[in-house]
Scaffold this motif. Structure first.
Motif, PDB file in Angstrom:
ATOM      1  N   ARG A  53      -4.344 -30.912 -26.397  1.00 43.06           N
ATOM      2  CA  ARG A  53      -5.566 -31.600 -25.973  1.00 43.06           C
ATOM      3  C   ARG A  53      -6.789 -31.191 -26.773  1.00 43.06           C
ATOM      4  NH1 ARG A  53      -3.731 -30.507 -20.309  1.00 43.06           N
ATOM      5  NH2 ARG A  53      -2.666 -32.422 -19.702  1.00 43.06           N
ATOM      6  N   HIS A 331       9.886 -35.427  -8.433  1.00 45.84           N
ATOM      7  CA  HIS A 331       8.459 -35.730  -8.462  1.00 45.84           C
ATOM      8  C   HIS A 331       7.684 -34.554  -7.897  1.00 45.84           C
ATOM      9  CE1 HIS A 331       5.078 -38.565  -8.868  1.00 45.84           C
ATOM     10  NE2 HIS A 331       4.536 -37.741  -7.990  1.00 45.84           N
ATOM     11  N   PRO A 332       6.584 -34.128  -8.475  1.00 45.76           N
ATOM     12  CA  PRO A 332       6.043 -34.656  -9.729  1.00 45.76           C
ATOM     13  C   PRO A 332       6.904 -34.250 -10.934  1.00 45.76           C
ATOM     14  CG  PRO A 332       4.781 -32.748  -8.978  1.00 45.76           C
ATOM     15  CD  PRO A 332       5.771 -33.045  -7.897  1.00 45.76           C
ATOM     16  N   ARG A 334       5.747 -33.904 -14.646  1.00 46.78           N
ATOM     17  CA  ARG A 334       4.746 -34.000 -15.710  1.00 46.78           C
ATOM     18  C   ARG A 334       5.329 -33.518 -17.037  1.00 46.78           C
ATOM     19  NH1 ARG A 334       0.620 -30.700 -15.072  1.00 46.78           N
ATOM     20  NH2 ARG A 334       1.377 -29.358 -13.429  1.00 46.78           N
ATOM     21  N   LEU A 340       1.421 -34.813 -25.183  1.00 47.13           N
ATOM     22  CA  LEU A 340       0.245 -34.846 -24.309  1.00 47.13           C
ATOM     23  C   LEU A 340      -0.960 -35.080 -25.202  1.00 47.13           C
ATOM     24  CD1 LEU A 340       0.589 -31.806 -21.843  1.00 47.13           C
ATOM     25  CD2 LEU A 340       1.030 -34.207 -21.348  1.00 47.13           C
ATOM     26  N   ARG A 344      -0.225 -39.151 -27.379  1.00 42.08           N
ATOM     27  CA  ARG A 344       0.843 -39.572 -26.460  1.00 42.08           C
ATOM     28  C   ARG A 344       1.634 -40.728 -27.087  1.00 42.08           C
ATOM     29  NH1 ARG A 344       1.663 -44.601 -24.433  1.00 42.08           N
ATOM     30  NH2 ARG A 344      -0.573 -44.763 -24.061  1.00 42.08           N
TER      31      ARG A 344
ATOM     32  N   ARG B   9      -9.707 -38.069 -19.935  1.00 42.42           N
ATOM     33  CA  ARG B   9      -8.428 -37.350 -19.911  1.00 42.42           C
ATOM     34  C   ARG B   9      -7.221 -38.283 -19.947  1.00 42.42           C
ATOM     35  NH1 ARG B   9      -8.773 -31.635 -18.621  1.00 42.42           N
ATOM     36  NH2 ARG B   9      -6.519 -31.539 -18.551  1.00 42.42           N
ATOM     37  N   GLN B  11      -4.428 -40.677 -20.917  1.00 45.25           N
ATOM     38  CA  GLN B  11      -3.872 -41.060 -22.220  1.00 45.25           C
ATOM     39  C   GLN B  11      -2.868 -42.190 -22.088  1.00 45.25           C
ATOM     40  OE1 GLN B  11      -5.198 -39.969 -24.835  1.00 45.25           O
ATOM     41  NE2 GLN B  11      -6.239 -38.079 -24.206  1.00 45.25           N
ATOM     42  N   GLY B  12      -2.815 -42.826 -20.934  1.00 41.71           N
ATOM     43  CA  GLY B  12      -1.949 -43.986 -20.785  1.00 41.71           C
ATOM     44  C   GLY B  12      -0.484 -43.675 -20.569  1.00 41.71           C
ATOM     45  N   HIS B  13      -0.156 -42.558 -19.935  1.00 43.33           N
ATOM     46  CA  HIS B  13       1.254 -42.257 -19.641  1.00 43.33           C
ATOM     47  C   HIS B  13       1.845 -43.272 -18.665  1.00 43.33           C
ATOM     48  CE1 HIS B  13       1.635 -38.193 -21.538  1.00 43.33           C
ATOM     49  NE2 HIS B  13       0.322 -38.242 -21.430  1.00 43.33           N
ATOM     50  N   LEU B  15       2.309 -43.178 -15.484  1.00 43.41           N
ATOM     51  CA  LEU B  15       3.101 -42.701 -14.351  1.00 43.41           C
ATOM     52  C   LEU B  15       2.413 -42.947 -13.010  1.00 43.41           C
ATOM     53  CD1 LEU B  15       4.492 -39.370 -15.844  1.00 43.41           C
ATOM     54  CD2 LEU B  15       5.727 -41.494 -15.449  1.00 43.41           C
ATOM     55  N   HIS B  50       0.365 -38.145  -4.360  1.00 43.99           N
ATOM     56  CA  HIS B  50       1.610 -38.195  -5.130  1.00 43.99           C
ATOM     57  C   HIS B  50       1.286 -38.512  -6.607  1.00 43.99           C
ATOM     58  CE1 HIS B  50       5.971 -38.556  -4.886  1.00 43.99           C
ATOM     59  NE2 HIS B  50       5.949 -39.713  -5.523  1.00 43.99           N
ATOM     60  N   ALA B  51       0.454 -39.525  -6.807  1.00 44.20           N
ATOM     61  CA  ALA B  51       0.077 -39.936  -8.169  1.00 44.20           C
ATOM     62  C   ALA B  51      -0.731 -38.836  -8.852  1.00 44.20           C
ATOM     63  CB  ALA B  51      -0.720 -41.236  -8.122  1.00 44.20           C
ATOM     64  N   ALA B  53      -0.586 -35.634  -8.349  1.00 44.44           N
ATOM     65  CA  ALA B  53       0.300 -34.513  -8.707  1.00 44.44           C
ATOM     66  C   ALA B  53       1.158 -34.834  -9.922  1.00 44.44           C
ATOM     67  CB  ALA B  53       1.191 -34.164  -7.518  1.00 44.44           C
ATOM     68  N   GLY B  54       1.447 -36.133 -10.136  1.00 49.02           N
ATOM     69  CA  GLY B  54       2.375 -36.508 -11.200  1.00 49.02           C
ATOM     70  C   GLY B  54       1.721 -36.814 -12.533  1.00 49.02           C
ATOM     71  N   PRO B  56       0.510 -36.323 -16.055  1.00 47.02           N
ATOM     72  CA  PRO B  56       0.700 -35.263 -17.062  1.00 47.02           C
ATOM     73  C   PRO B  56      -0.620 -34.761 -17.644  1.00 47.02           C
ATOM     74  CG  PRO B  56       2.085 -37.186 -17.535  1.00 47.02           C
ATOM     75  CD  PRO B  56       1.115 -37.596 -16.471  1.00 47.02           C
ATOM     76  N   GLU B  57      -1.654 -35.600 -17.623  1.00 48.47           N
ATOM     77  CA  GLU B  57      -2.944 -35.173 -18.188  1.00 48.47           C
ATOM     78  C   GLU B  57      -3.867 -34.620 -17.101  1.00 48.47           C
ATOM     79  OE1 GLU B  57      -3.202 -35.099 -21.348  1.00 48.47           O
ATOM     80  OE2 GLU B  57      -1.716 -36.566 -22.060  1.00 48.47           O
ATOM     81  N   GLN B  58      -3.415 -34.652 -15.862  1.00 45.72           N
ATOM     82  CA  GLN B  58      -4.230 -34.237 -14.722  1.00 45.72           C
ATOM     83  C   GLN B  58      -5.592 -34.935 -14.750  1.00 45.72           C
ATOM     84  OE1 GLN B  58      -3.227 -29.840 -15.060  1.00 45.72           O
ATOM     85  NE2 GLN B  58      -2.478 -30.351 -13.023  1.00 45.72           N
TER      86      GLN B  58
END
Lengths: 407, 64
Positions: A53, A331-332, A334, A340, A344, B9, B11-13, B15, B50-51, B53-54, B56-58
């Protein structure tokens, strides 16, 4: 310990990557190796995320006064790929040209074509009861889509599929690799012809769009166009093919999980992310420090090479519960398999769609496939991509369905 | 509960849209995510967490 014998190009790493990564995370999360001119291996999730990042400190492309350069792989590849090997602000000018065609909304439109191509591939072997699922399915489906998306003639799909596949799994310097490299030069020759043709007469494909696009008010040179198209080719073909091969091989060994996915295909998208984590088709990529900095408590000088081990991060116990297990509804999740930060994976949405369609069709049309484990061959080295050379299977023969795609 | 996607933050993952398609929109133009509404319906709060937590870029923040 701060030094290691780590070399992601060895056969030992291809065989024992999970154990080697685990040992690094436990004993030396920022380790220096003398391999390939010397570089640092990062193996903890948090350290890798921090580096990925921070594009100002950790560059994806550096040129030096002596003419040498660094990029996203160790060692550096002779063919530069843009914009993965490029830094901001220039990076954004190129990435934004590409994002539109690879967004979830755009990618969704490819599903009928992909389904048809998958049918075409399965039809080619369904009545025989045996096939190599890599050369007959996992390689061709992404290859054909990549050709179609770029605007290259799909009639050459077999050569294109074989060449991109062989380039990844043959050893540089071997006769097989030389042959594959010649094949790739032939493909790039075709790319150049297509660039010229689309410049004169555009069509609705990516090459046409790029040829007529402007970056800072100017059209791109042919050399730059080829660098972008090279990224789409290398990013688009063997990566997804490898994920398909690894998942199909694993599902054969885990029949209860195979039955579970067949009974409930709505689980496939979540399972896809778990297969991405567990197999990490692109095990890692590189950065170069632009200034003195500290990563994971380790002081680094400017100009140091770093290997970001996505495959290690994906098993980091600090982030993933039971990392050594495949949990299809995890889930989750990541995972770092698409990287990242700003780089990406451009094609992540294409990869997911290809994987889902192929898996759905395999589970539907050859649900009882049996892998010939004696003849199935994993890649001997996995520095760039971790997948399968071949995956021979037998199954109860079925009938052809017919497809619009036909060559 | 309020929800927001940090555009710096993200990045278009994608998820988040997979976890809670009704709470996130992915731009047709570039695939990056935005929350479809600032306020999360009471019965979708678990999905919003849920979203979050999942990601990747927080990049997702929910607060009550």
């Amino acid at each position: 310990m701060t030094t290691t014998e780590f070399d992601h190009h060895t056969g030992e790493y291809a065989r024992d990557w999970r154990e080697i990564n685990s040992e690094l995370r436990g004993k030396c999360p920022v380790a220096h190796t003398g391999a390939h001119g010397g570089f640092w291996v990062l193996s903890k999730y948090a350290d890798i995320a921090e580096v990925a990042r921070d594009d100002e400190t950790f560059s994806s492309y550096q040129e030096f006064p002596d003419g040498s350069r660094t990029g996203a792989t160790i060692p550096v590849s002779p063919l530069r790929q843009v914009p993965i090997e490029m830094d901001p602000p220039e990076f954004f000018d190129y990435r934004k040209l590409l994002n539109g065609r690879f967004s979830p909304a755009s990618v969704k439109k490819w599903e009928p074509f992909l389904r048809d191509v998958t049918t075409f591939c399965i039809d080619s072997f369904i009545d025989s009861g045996e096939a190599d699922l890599v050369s007959a399915l996992a390689s061709p489906v992404p290859a054909i889509l990549t050709l179609e998306l770029l605007g290259l003639p799909t009639a050459g799909w077999r050569t294109f599929s074989d060449v991109t596949h062989a380039l990844v799994h043959t050893v540089p310097g071997s006769p097989e690799n030389d042959k594959a490299m010649l094949g790739m030069l032939g493909i790039l020759g075709q790319v150049n012809e297509t660039i010229a043709a689309r410049r004169a007469e555009p069509k609705d494909d990516l090459i046409s769009e790029l040829v007529h696009a402007e970056v800072n008010g100017e059209k791109m040179t042919d050399a730059r166009l080829v660098e972008i198209i090279t990224l789409v080719i290398f990013g688009g073909v063997d990566t997804t093919g490898s994920l398909i091969g690894s998942a199909l091989e694993w599902l054969y060994h885990n029949p209860a999980e195979r039955d579970r996915l067949r009974a409930d295909p709505s689980l496939i998208p979540t399972a896809t992310e778990e297969f991405l984590r567990y197999f990490t088709p692109v095990p890692g990529l590189a950065r170069t420090t632009t200034k003195e900095c500290t990563v994971g408590g380790q002081a680094l000088a400017a100009g140091e090479r770093l290997f970001l081990s996505w495959s290690s991060a994906n098993y980091d116990e600090d982030v993933f519960d039971r990392p050594d297990e495949v949990v299809l509804d995890r889930h989750p999740n990541r995972h770092q398999s698409f990287g990242l930060g700003i780089h990406r994976c451009l094609g992540s949405n294409v990869a997911r769609l290809e994987f889902r369609v192929v898996l759905e069709e395999v589970l539907r049309r050859l649900p009882d496939y049996v892998v010939d484990t004696g003849r199935a061959q994993p890649y001997p080295t996995i520095a760039v991509v971790n997948g399968w050379i071949s995956l021979p299977v037998t199954f109860t023969p079925g009938t052809r369905l017919g497809s619009k795609f036909a060559i | 509960m309020r929800i927001a996607v940090d555009a710096q933050r993200c990045q278009g993952h994608a998820l988040c849209a997979m976890a809670a398609p009704d709470l996130f929109d992915l731009s047709e133009e570039d695939g990056y995510a935005v929350a479809s509404a600032v306020i999360v319906p009471a019965d979708r709060e678990a999905a919003a967490r849920h979203a979050e937590a999942g990601c990747p870029e927080q990049a997702i923040k929910v607060d009550v």
